[in-house]
Design an enzyme around this catalytic site. Structure first.
Site: not given
Ligand code: AMP
Length: 227
Positions: A22, A97, A136, A170, A181
């Site tokens: 994404k 989400r 990554r 990360r 996740r």
């Molecule tokens: P990402 O960078 O999109 O993989 O997000 C990293 C982490 O941030 C996720 O595993 C969640 O803990 C939190 N997170 C990001 N976006 C959301 C969302 N829309 N709703 C809830 N948690 C989120």
């Protein structure tokens, strides 16, 4: 930037499990179409780094690979969406989400007379995601993404794009957190595929192939949505 075909600001949603690409694809669409990438993950990581109240509440949840509360995420997204640059059109990366977030987005867009151009489901195999995520890393300066196996910079440790030498991984890109996740994705986010199908805006893209092939498919969807 190629904006010749654009007539209305696009609101594009990228749906897919962690590791589906994404962020990579959103960055490419941002460059090609001048859209703004809105990553709630990036916004939350910035809040954690800045030590805001939202960041403090989100930190442990993110480290465990669980979802941050709808309230926090919706507030962060609402504030970012109200900034002037978002009038150019946005690519939502990692939001919504949950169904509650999807409904909140519908309300927010209705308030400004906007609607969703397309929700694209990036289709991938779960098994491949753990490998993709655990290898990554990104350039700490410009954010360009790399991978231990699939995409190394030409010079080890030096960003191809900006020459930066500080690479970042990360904290939540480890095997244990990735499993949580993926569970969170299947339990809480995958139902949004049906949500957007019912609204008639769902598109699906096979996201197991080459980055450029996937980017081509997504560009076609954006161009179509803009007509
Ligand atoms: P990402 O960078 O999109 O993989 O997000 C990293 C982490 O941030 C996720 O595993 C969640 O803990 C939190 N997170 C990001 N976006 C959301 C969302 N829309 N709703 C809830 N948690 C989120």
């Amino acid at each position: 930037m190629d904006t010749a075909v654009m007539t209305t600001p696009a609101v594009l949603i990228l749906l897919g499990p962690p590791g589906a690409g994404k962020g990579t694809q959103a960055r490419m669409l941002e460059e090609k179409f001048g859209l703004v990438q809105l990553s709630t993950g990036d916004l939350l990581r910035a809040a954690v780094a800045a030590g805001t109240e939202a960041g403090k509440a989100a930190k442990a949840v993110m480290e465990a690979g669980d979802l941050v509360s709808d309230e926090i995420v919706i507030n962060i997204l609402r504030d970012r969406l109200a900034e002037p640059d978002c009038a150019k059109g946005v690519i939502l990366d990692g939001f919504p989400r949950t169904t509650v977030q999807a409904q909140a987005l519908d309300t927010l867009l209705a308030e400004t007379g906007q609607k969703i151009s397309a929700a694209v489901s990036l289709e991938v195999d779960d098994a491949a995601m753990v490998t993709r995520i655990s290898g990554r890393y990104t350039c700490g300066n410009c954010g360009e993404g790399y991978h231990d196996s699939f995409k190394q910079p030409a010079r080890d440790g030096v960003c191809d794009k900006c020459g930066g030498t500080e690479m970042k991984r990360r904290a939540d890109d480890n095997a244990e957190t990735v499993s949580s996740r993926l569970v969170a994705y299947h339990d809480q986010t995958a139902p949004l595929i049906a949500y957007y199908k019912d609204k008639g805006v769902l598109q699906s893209v096979d996201a197991m192939g080459e980055i450029d092939t996937i980017a081509g498919a997504l560009a076609g969807i954006v161009e179509q949505a803009m007509k």
